[in-house]
Design a protein around this motif. Structure first.
Motif, PDB file in Angstrom:
ATOM      1  N   LYS A  20       0.819  -1.200   0.000  1.00 52.92           N
ATOM      2  CA  LYS A  20       0.000   0.000   0.000  1.00 52.92           C
ATOM      3  C   LYS A  20       0.863   1.264   0.000  1.00 52.92           C
ATOM      4  O   LYS A  20       0.371   2.344  -0.229  1.00 52.92           O
ATOM      5  CB  LYS A  20      -0.958  -0.005   1.183  1.00 52.92           C
ATOM      6  N   PHE A  21       2.166   1.124   0.243  1.00 54.50           N
ATOM      7  CA  PHE A  21       3.059   2.274   0.279  1.00 54.50           C
ATOM      8  C   PHE A  21       3.856   2.441  -1.005  1.00 54.50           C
ATOM      9  O   PHE A  21       4.596   3.397  -1.147  1.00 54.50           O
ATOM     10  CB  PHE A  21       4.037   2.153   1.451  1.00 54.50           C
ATOM     11  N   LEU A  22       3.717   1.521  -1.934  1.00 50.97           N
ATOM     12  CA  LEU A  22       4.490   1.547  -3.163  1.00 50.97           C
ATOM     13  C   LEU A  22       3.568   1.853  -4.337  1.00 50.97           C
ATOM     14  O   LEU A  22       2.551   1.191  -4.514  1.00 50.97           O
ATOM     15  CB  LEU A  22       5.165   0.189  -3.374  1.00 50.97           C
ATOM     16  N   ASP A  23       3.899   2.841  -5.112  1.00 50.80           N
ATOM     17  CA  ASP A  23       3.106   3.190  -6.282  1.00 50.80           C
ATOM     18  C   ASP A  23       3.822   2.683  -7.524  1.00 50.80           C
ATOM     19  O   ASP A  23       4.832   3.251  -7.933  1.00 50.80           O
ATOM     20  CB  ASP A  23       2.913   4.701  -6.358  1.00 50.80           C
ATOM     21  N   PRO A  24       3.328   1.622  -8.141  1.00 55.16           N
ATOM     22  CA  PRO A  24       3.998   1.090  -9.324  1.00 55.16           C
ATOM     23  C   PRO A  24       3.886   2.022 -10.518  1.00 55.16           C
ATOM     24  O   PRO A  24       4.566   1.831 -11.522  1.00 55.16           O
ATOM     25  CB  PRO A  24       3.275  -0.228  -9.583  1.00 55.16           C
ATOM     26  N   CYS A  25       3.069   3.039 -10.421  1.00 52.72           N
ATOM     27  CA  CYS A  25       2.903   4.003 -11.513  1.00 52.72           C
ATOM     28  C   CYS A  25       3.585   5.328 -11.185  1.00 52.72           C
ATOM     29  O   CYS A  25       3.261   6.371 -11.754  1.00 52.72           O
ATOM     30  CB  CYS A  25       1.421   4.214 -11.789  1.00 52.72           C
ATOM     31  N   GLN A  26       4.530   5.283 -10.277  1.00 49.56           N
ATOM     32  CA  GLN A  26       5.216   6.503  -9.855  1.00 49.56           C
ATOM     33  C   GLN A  26       5.922   7.188 -11.026  1.00 49.56           C
ATOM     34  O   GLN A  26       5.881   8.408 -11.150  1.00 49.56           O
ATOM     35  CB  GLN A  26       6.215   6.185  -8.757  1.00 49.56           C
ATOM     36  N   LYS A  27       6.555   6.399 -11.891  1.00 49.94           N
ATOM     37  CA  LYS A  27       7.259   6.974 -13.037  1.00 49.94           C
ATOM     38  C   LYS A  27       6.292   7.746 -13.933  1.00 49.94           C
ATOM     39  O   LYS A  27       6.565   8.879 -14.331  1.00 49.94           O
ATOM     40  CB  LYS A  27       7.943   5.861 -13.831  1.00 49.94           C
ATOM     41  N   GLU A  28       5.121   7.151 -14.205  1.00 49.96           N
ATOM     42  CA  GLU A  28       4.121   7.809 -15.045  1.00 49.96           C
ATOM     43  C   GLU A  28       3.579   9.068 -14.368  1.00 49.96           C
ATOM     44  O   GLU A  28       3.357  10.083 -15.026  1.00 49.96           O
ATOM     45  CB  GLU A  28       2.985   6.844 -15.378  1.00 49.96           C
ATOM     46  N   SER A  29       3.401   8.991 -13.072  1.00 52.38           N
ATOM     47  CA  SER A  29       2.927  10.141 -12.316  1.00 52.38           C
ATOM     48  C   SER A  29       3.936  11.295 -12.371  1.00 52.38           C
ATOM     49  O   SER A  29       3.575  12.442 -12.647  1.00 52.38           O
ATOM     50  CB  SER A  29       2.676   9.740 -10.867  1.00 52.38           C
ATOM     51  N   LEU A  30       5.194  10.971 -12.114  1.00 54.76           N
ATOM     52  CA  LEU A  30       6.241  11.998 -12.156  1.00 54.76           C
ATOM     53  C   LEU A  30       6.384  12.600 -13.543  1.00 54.76           C
ATOM     54  O   LEU A  30       6.537  13.820 -13.684  1.00 54.76           O
ATOM     55  CB  LEU A  30       7.577  11.420 -11.700  1.00 54.76           C
ATOM     56  N   ASN A  31       6.320  11.750 -14.572  1.00 62.66           N
ATOM     57  CA  ASN A  31       6.431  12.256 -15.947  1.00 62.66           C
ATOM     58  C   ASN A  31       5.310  13.231 -16.272  1.00 62.66           C
ATOM     59  O   ASN A  31       5.547  14.270 -16.894  1.00 62.66           O
ATOM     60  CB  ASN A  31       6.417  11.101 -16.954  1.00 62.66           C
ATOM     61  N   SER A  32       4.088  12.921 -15.845  1.00 66.89           N
ATOM     62  CA  SER A  32       2.978  13.825 -16.145  1.00 66.89           C
ATOM     63  C   SER A  32       3.109  15.139 -15.368  1.00 66.89           C
ATOM     64  O   SER A  32       2.824  16.208 -15.905  1.00 66.89           O
ATOM     65  CB  SER A  32       1.637  13.150 -15.872  1.00 66.89           C
ATOM     66  N   MET A  33       3.572  15.065 -14.122  1.00 71.06           N
ATOM     67  CA  MET A  33       3.748  16.294 -13.342  1.00 71.06           C
ATOM     68  C   MET A  33       4.883  17.158 -13.904  1.00 71.06           C
ATOM     69  O   MET A  33       4.778  18.385 -13.961  1.00 71.06           O
ATOM     70  CB  MET A  33       4.004  15.962 -11.873  1.00 71.06           C
ATOM     71  N   GLU A  34       5.960  16.516 -14.324  1.00 68.56           N
ATOM     72  CA  GLU A  34       7.070  17.260 -14.934  1.00 68.56           C
ATOM     73  C   GLU A  34       6.631  17.917 -16.236  1.00 68.56           C
ATOM     74  O   GLU A  34       7.046  19.035 -16.546  1.00 68.56           O
ATOM     75  CB  GLU A  34       8.258  16.340 -15.170  1.00 68.56           C
TER      76      GLU A  34
END
Length: 82
Positions: A20-34
């Protein structure tokens, strides 16, 4: 989504442990925010990255649902190819 993107997403799911503490879509999230940062928060310029993020989240939710039901799935079966 091309074959390389499918492989990258599939690899990410296989390598990360469920938590529950790991977001497997973190890369996609960061890319969209950047992308938003680079484009002065013009969402239209980042539409493709938002789609990738949504698809990643849908796929991950599918994995979680299958795990909760005790179903065994192949990591490639839930990656949508377009």
């Amino acid at each position: 989504m091309n074959e390389t993107q499918n492989h990258d997403i599939s690899k990410s799911f296989r390598e990360k442990n469920s938590s529950k503490f790991l977001d497997p879509c973190q890369k996609e999230s960061l890319n969209s925010m950047e992308c938003l940062d680079r484009n002065n928060y013009d969402k239209g310029k980042c539409k493709d990255l938002f789609i990738l993020y949504r698809e990643c989240k849908k796929s991950w939710k599918n994995v979680e649902n299958c795990e909760e039901k005790g179903n065994i799935i192949n990591s490639l079966t839930f990656v949508k190819s377009t």
